[in-house]
Motif scaffolding. Structure first.
Motif, PDB file in Angstrom:
ATOM      1  N   ILE A   9       1.047  -0.978  -0.263  1.00  0.00           N
ATOM      2  CA  ILE A   9      -0.033   0.418  -0.233  1.00  0.00           C
ATOM      3  C   ILE A   9       0.885   1.237   0.261  1.00  0.00           C
ATOM      4  N   LYS A  10       1.342   1.876  -1.189  1.00  0.00           N
ATOM      5  CA  LYS A  10       1.601   2.922  -1.276  1.00  0.00           C
ATOM      6  C   LYS A  10       1.325   3.980  -0.411  1.00  0.00           C
ATOM      7  N   SER A  11       0.033   4.378  -0.986  1.00  0.00           N
ATOM      8  CA  SER A  11      -0.564   5.396  -0.243  1.00  0.00           C
ATOM      9  C   SER A  11      -2.158   5.323   0.573  1.00  0.00           C
ATOM     10  N   TYR A  12      -2.798   5.786   1.021  1.00  0.00           N
ATOM     11  CA  TYR A  12      -4.445   5.763   1.561  1.00  0.00           C
ATOM     12  C   TYR A  12      -4.711   6.783   2.367  1.00  0.00           C
ATOM     13  N   ILE A  13      -6.118   7.088   2.152  1.00  0.00           N
ATOM     14  CA  ILE A  13      -6.773   8.101   3.002  1.00  0.00           C
ATOM     15  C   ILE A  13      -6.783   7.585   4.185  1.00  0.00           C
ATOM     16  N   GLY A  14      -6.048   8.560   5.325  1.00  0.00           N
ATOM     17  CA  GLY A  14      -5.675   7.523   6.610  1.00  0.00           C
ATOM     18  C   GLY A  14      -7.803   7.904   7.826  1.00  0.00           C
ATOM     19  N   SER A  15      -8.218   9.389   7.433  1.00  0.00           N
ATOM     20  CA  SER A  15      -8.799   9.718   8.537  1.00  0.00           C
ATOM     21  C   SER A  15     -10.455  11.617   7.949  1.00  0.00           C
ATOM     22  N   SER A  16     -11.213  10.780   8.539  1.00  0.00           N
ATOM     23  CA  SER A  16     -11.872  12.765   8.170  1.00  0.00           C
ATOM     24  C   SER A  16     -12.510  12.478   9.273  1.00  0.00           C
ATOM     25  N   VAL A  17     -11.884  14.197   9.567  1.00  0.00           N
ATOM     26  CA  VAL A  17     -12.946  14.499  10.655  1.00  0.00           C
ATOM     27  C   VAL A  17     -13.910  15.907   9.998  1.00  0.00           C
ATOM     28  N   GLY A  18     -14.655  16.265  11.161  1.00  0.00           N
ATOM     29  CA  GLY A  18     -15.982  17.862  10.288  1.00  0.00           C
ATOM     30  C   GLY A  18     -16.989  17.193  11.931  1.00  0.00           C
ATOM     31  N   PRO A  19     -17.509  18.272  11.484  1.00  0.00           N
ATOM     32  CA  PRO A  19     -18.488  18.273  12.282  1.00  0.00           C
ATOM     33  C   PRO A  19     -19.910  17.582  11.540  1.00  0.00           C
ATOM     34  N   LEU A  37     -13.098   4.583   1.018  1.00  0.00           N
ATOM     35  CA  LEU A  37     -12.004   4.116   1.544  1.00  0.00           C
ATOM     36  C   LEU A  37     -10.863   4.863  -0.019  1.00  0.00           C
ATOM     37  N   MET A  38      -9.772   4.619  -0.067  1.00  0.00           N
ATOM     38  CA  MET A  38      -8.920   4.773  -0.864  1.00  0.00           C
ATOM     39  C   MET A  38      -7.557   4.428  -0.866  1.00  0.00           C
ATOM     40  N   TYR A  39      -7.196   3.325  -1.972  1.00  0.00           N
ATOM     41  CA  TYR A  39      -5.837   3.139  -1.509  1.00  0.00           C
ATOM     42  C   TYR A  39      -4.830   3.021  -2.999  1.00  0.00           C
ATOM     43  N   SER A  40      -3.800   3.107  -2.643  1.00  0.00           N
ATOM     44  CA  SER A  40      -3.015   2.948  -4.023  1.00  0.00           C
ATOM     45  C   SER A  40      -2.056   2.514  -3.578  1.00  0.00           C
ATOM     46  N   LEU A  41      -2.303   0.884  -4.946  1.00  0.00           N
ATOM     47  CA  LEU A  41      -2.095  -0.095  -4.330  1.00  0.00           C
ATOM     48  C   LEU A  41      -0.278  -0.814  -5.604  1.00  0.00           C
ATOM     49  N   LEU A  42       0.758  -1.598  -4.815  1.00  0.00           N
ATOM     50  CA  LEU A  42       2.130  -1.676  -5.611  1.00  0.00           C
ATOM     51  C   LEU A  42       1.414  -3.463  -5.872  1.00  0.00           C
ATOM     52  N   ASN A  43       2.205  -3.740  -7.226  1.00  0.00           N
ATOM     53  CA  ASN A  43       1.947  -4.869  -7.460  1.00  0.00           C
ATOM     54  C   ASN A  43       3.737  -5.555  -7.537  1.00  0.00           C
ATOM     55  N   PRO A  44       4.044  -6.598  -6.432  1.00  0.00           N
ATOM     56  CA  PRO A  44       5.956  -6.160  -6.285  1.00  0.00           C
ATOM     57  C   PRO A  44       6.331  -7.533  -7.327  1.00  0.00           C
ATOM     58  N   ILE A  84      -3.748  -5.520 -11.230  1.00  0.00           N
ATOM     59  CA  ILE A  84      -2.639  -4.847 -11.673  1.00  0.00           C
ATOM     60  C   ILE A  84      -1.661  -5.258 -12.985  1.00  0.00           C
ATOM     61  N   PRO A  85      -0.831  -4.974 -13.543  1.00  0.00           N
ATOM     62  CA  PRO A  85       0.273  -5.314 -14.281  1.00  0.00           C
ATOM     63  C   PRO A  85       1.535  -5.834 -13.340  1.00  0.00           C
ATOM     64  N   ALA A  86       2.174  -6.827 -13.557  1.00  0.00           N
ATOM     65  CA  ALA A  86       3.173  -6.624 -12.402  1.00  0.00           C
ATOM     66  C   ALA A  86       4.076  -5.849 -12.263  1.00  0.00           C
ATOM     67  N   GLY A  87       4.075  -4.882 -11.330  1.00  0.00           N
ATOM     68  CA  GLY A  87       5.064  -4.030 -11.244  1.00  0.00           C
ATOM     69  C   GLY A  87       4.527  -2.615 -11.701  1.00  0.00           C
ATOM     70  N   LYS A  88       3.844  -2.518 -11.587  1.00  0.00           N
ATOM     71  CA  LYS A  88       3.141  -1.845 -11.692  1.00  0.00           C
ATOM     72  C   LYS A  88       1.938  -1.070 -10.410  1.00  0.00           C
ATOM     73  N   THR A  89       1.760  -0.068 -10.274  1.00  0.00           N
ATOM     74  CA  THR A  89       0.572   0.479  -9.322  1.00  0.00           C
ATOM     75  C   THR A  89      -1.399   0.850  -9.715  1.00  0.00           C
ATOM     76  N   VAL A  90      -1.850   0.608  -8.635  1.00  0.00           N
ATOM     77  CA  VAL A  90      -3.234   1.327  -9.461  1.00  0.00           C
ATOM     78  C   VAL A  90      -4.115   2.161  -8.466  1.00  0.00           C
ATOM     79  N   ASN A  91      -5.284   2.416  -8.057  1.00  0.00           N
ATOM     80  CA  ASN A  91      -5.872   3.261  -6.812  1.00  0.00           C
ATOM     81  C   ASN A  91      -7.294   2.310  -7.327  1.00  0.00           C
ATOM     82  N   ILE A  92      -8.037   2.013  -6.325  1.00  0.00           N
ATOM     83  CA  ILE A  92      -9.387   1.850  -5.718  1.00  0.00           C
ATOM     84  C   ILE A  92      -9.891   2.156  -5.032  1.00  0.00           C
ATOM     85  N   THR A  93     -11.597   2.133  -5.191  1.00  0.00           N
ATOM     86  CA  THR A  93     -11.486   3.050  -4.145  1.00  0.00           C
ATOM     87  C   THR A  93     -12.911   2.946  -3.882  1.00  0.00           C
ATOM     88  N   VAL A  94     -13.045   2.981  -2.642  1.00  0.00           N
ATOM     89  CA  VAL A  94     -14.097   1.870  -1.554  1.00  0.00           C
ATOM     90  C   VAL A  94     -15.500   2.676  -1.668  1.00  0.00           C
TER      91      VAL A  94
END
Length: 259
Positions: free
Chosen positions: A147-157, A164-171, A198-208
């Protein structure tokens, strides 16, 4: 005279001490602590749950804080306080209380009776921590998705449905198919997710995309399972943790304290 003075001092001390012990915690504070959630994680991993402690007119947050009522699958790993300057009104102060928990027993377990025990001066208060389901996995050997990057929190009134959003690398040296992202939280469900390659060695973003089936709560912790396939093998791994919080604005805080 010395005896009389000493007796007077002892009387004042006894009266003051017992008067404090018979009272509730001072008015002018709120705890946003009723967490709903699902956490997938590896054995012996440490995760954090966040609680919000808000005070009006009293900025003394010095206290001894413990954790009780945990199920056998969890161990308390400590508590820390972090200041948050979210309020413009200097008379309202907020602290984030982070509770560290170590995952100690593989399998599924539910935290439903846990609480913070807060001791200040002669006052003690128990603050419930809500209901969180834990899915504890044995660590996997070898490669796994990164997991290269992601949204970790949401705080508000204002309450809003989390996304949920994640950037996934295929090693791996071959394509990987993301089959599903899953969690089990009453009142929330995944409304839109399509398998991704996710192709070999590539990164994709997924949204849930998530939908609520009941009224949203104030606090959620979500760490879903990612289910993916490499060749003929299906694997699972925990995603990163997402913290969601609806924290009342200044006007609402003052009204809640008044009530």
């Amino acid at each position: 005279m010395i005896v009389v003075t000493l007796l007077a001092v002892l009387f004042i001390y006894y009266y003051t001490t017992n008067a404090h012990e018979s009272q509730e915690l001072p008015r002018g504070e709120l705890f946003i602590s009723n967490i709903t959630g699902y956490v997938a994680g590896y054995l012996n991993e440490t995760i954090s749950l966040n609680v919000y402690w808000i005070k009006v007119g009293d900025t003394d947050f010095s206290a001894t804080i413990g954790v009780g009522g945990l199920p056998p699958c969890l161990d308390a790993g400590g508590v820390s306080l972090t200041g948050d300057d979210g309020y413009a009104d200097s008379g309202i102060k907020e602290m984030v209380v982070s509770v560290r928990l170590t995952l100690k027993k593989p399998g599924r377990c539910v935290m439903r009776n846990a609480y913070l025990e807060i001791q200040q001066d002669n006052f003690t208060k128990r603050v419930p921590l809500g209901r969180v389901e834990f899915n504890i996995l044995e660590p996997m050997e070898g490669k796994s998705l990164k997991i290269k990057s992601y949204i970790g929190s949401s705080v508000g009134p204002e309450p809003s449905v989390p996304t949920l959003m994640y950037s996934l690398l295929n090693p791996f040296n071959e394509s990987v198919e993301i089959l599903n992202v899953t969690f089990d939280i009453p009142g929330l469900q995944i409304s839109n997710f399509e398998p991704r390659e996710i192709p070999a060695g590539k990164t994709v973003n997924i949204t849930v995309t998530i939908a609520n089936t009941t009224e949203l709560g104030d606090l959620y912790v979500i760490r879903p399972l990612i289910i993916y396939r490499v060749g003929e093998e299906t694997r699972v791994m925990p995603a990163e943790t997402y913290h969601y919080a609806t924290i009342p604005d200044e006007k609402t805080v003052l009204e809640m304290v008044k009530d």
